[in-house]
Motif scaffolding. Sequence first.
Motif, short mmCIF file in Angstrom:
data_model
loop_
_atom_site.label_atom_id
_atom_site.label_comp_id
_atom_site.label_asym_id
_atom_site.label_seq_id
_atom_site.Cartn_x
_atom_site.Cartn_y
_atom_site.Cartn_z
N ASP A 1 0.80 -1.23 0.00
CA ASP A 1 0.00 0.00 0.00
C ASP A 1 0.83 1.27 0.00
O ASP A 1 0.31 2.36 0.22
CB ASP A 1 -0.97 0.00 1.18
CG ASP A 1 -0.29 0.18 2.53
OD1 ASP A 1 0.96 0.32 2.59
OD2 ASP A 1 -1.00 0.18 3.55
N ARG B 1 -10.05 -0.29 5.61
CA ARG B 1 -9.29 0.95 5.72
C ARG B 1 -7.88 0.61 6.21
O ARG B 1 -7.72 0.08 7.31
CB ARG B 1 -9.99 1.90 6.69
CG ARG B 1 -9.40 3.28 6.75
CD ARG B 1 -10.26 4.23 7.55
NE ARG B 1 -10.57 3.68 8.87
CZ ARG B 1 -11.59 4.08 9.60
NH1 ARG B 1 -12.42 5.01 9.16
NH2 ARG B 1 -11.81 3.56 10.80
N TRP C 1 -14.68 6.05 -5.84
CA TRP C 1 -13.82 7.23 -5.82
C TRP C 1 -12.91 7.31 -7.03
O TRP C 1 -12.03 8.13 -7.10
CB TRP C 1 -13.00 7.29 -4.53
CG TRP C 1 -12.53 5.96 -4.06
CD1 TRP C 1 -11.35 5.36 -4.33
CD2 TRP C 1 -13.27 5.05 -3.26
NE1 TRP C 1 -11.30 4.13 -3.77
CE2 TRP C 1 -12.46 3.91 -3.08
CE3 TRP C 1 -14.53 5.07 -2.68
CZ2 TRP C 1 -12.87 2.81 -2.35
CZ3 TRP C 1 -14.93 3.96 -1.94
CH2 TRP C 1 -14.11 2.86 -1.78
N ASN D 1 -6.56 3.84 -1.93
CA ASN D 1 -7.21 4.33 -0.71
C ASN D 1 -7.56 3.21 0.26
O ASN D 1 -7.36 3.34 1.45
CB ASN D 1 -8.52 5.08 -1.05
CG ASN D 1 -8.26 6.35 -1.81
OD1 ASN D 1 -7.53 7.22 -1.37
ND2 ASN D 1 -8.87 6.45 -2.98
#
Length: 127
Positions: A4, A63, A111, A47
Motif C-alpha cells: 500500500d 481501511r 472514488w 485508498n
Amino acid sequence: MVFDGESLWVPATDATNHLIRFDPDVGVEKKVFSLTETPLDIAFDGNFLWVSAPSSRRLLIIRPIDGQQMINIGAYSPSGAGTLERIYFDGHAVWYSMSTDNMIGRYTVPWHDGYSNGSVFAGISVY
C-alpha cells in the motif's frame, strides 16, 4: 499479497479470519487484524484494501490505516453458486473471478471514474 506504499498486507487463508500487515523494511509482522470472514485474495486501490471472502462471495473493503472493515459488497454470480476467488484493481475498477460460471465481474470503485458499476462478463474462461 499487496503493498500500500508503506506496508505489505497478507490475507491469512488458514480460516483464522486474519489480515496481516508486515513492515517490508525488516520483514516483521506489524499488526494482525480480525475480519468477519476468511480472506483469500487482496487488492489495493490507492485508498482502501479490497479482500475477497470466498465462502460468502463478498468483497470486503478495509481501511489500511487501522484495519477497520468498512463495507461488504456482494459479488454477482449468474448461478448463485461457487466462490469468489481472485481480485485485481486496474486503476478504475476491482475485477473478480468466480469458481463457477466461467465468469469475471467488475465493480467500479466509487472514488475512481471511468466505468459503470456491476458489469459481469459471463462465458469468459478465467485461468
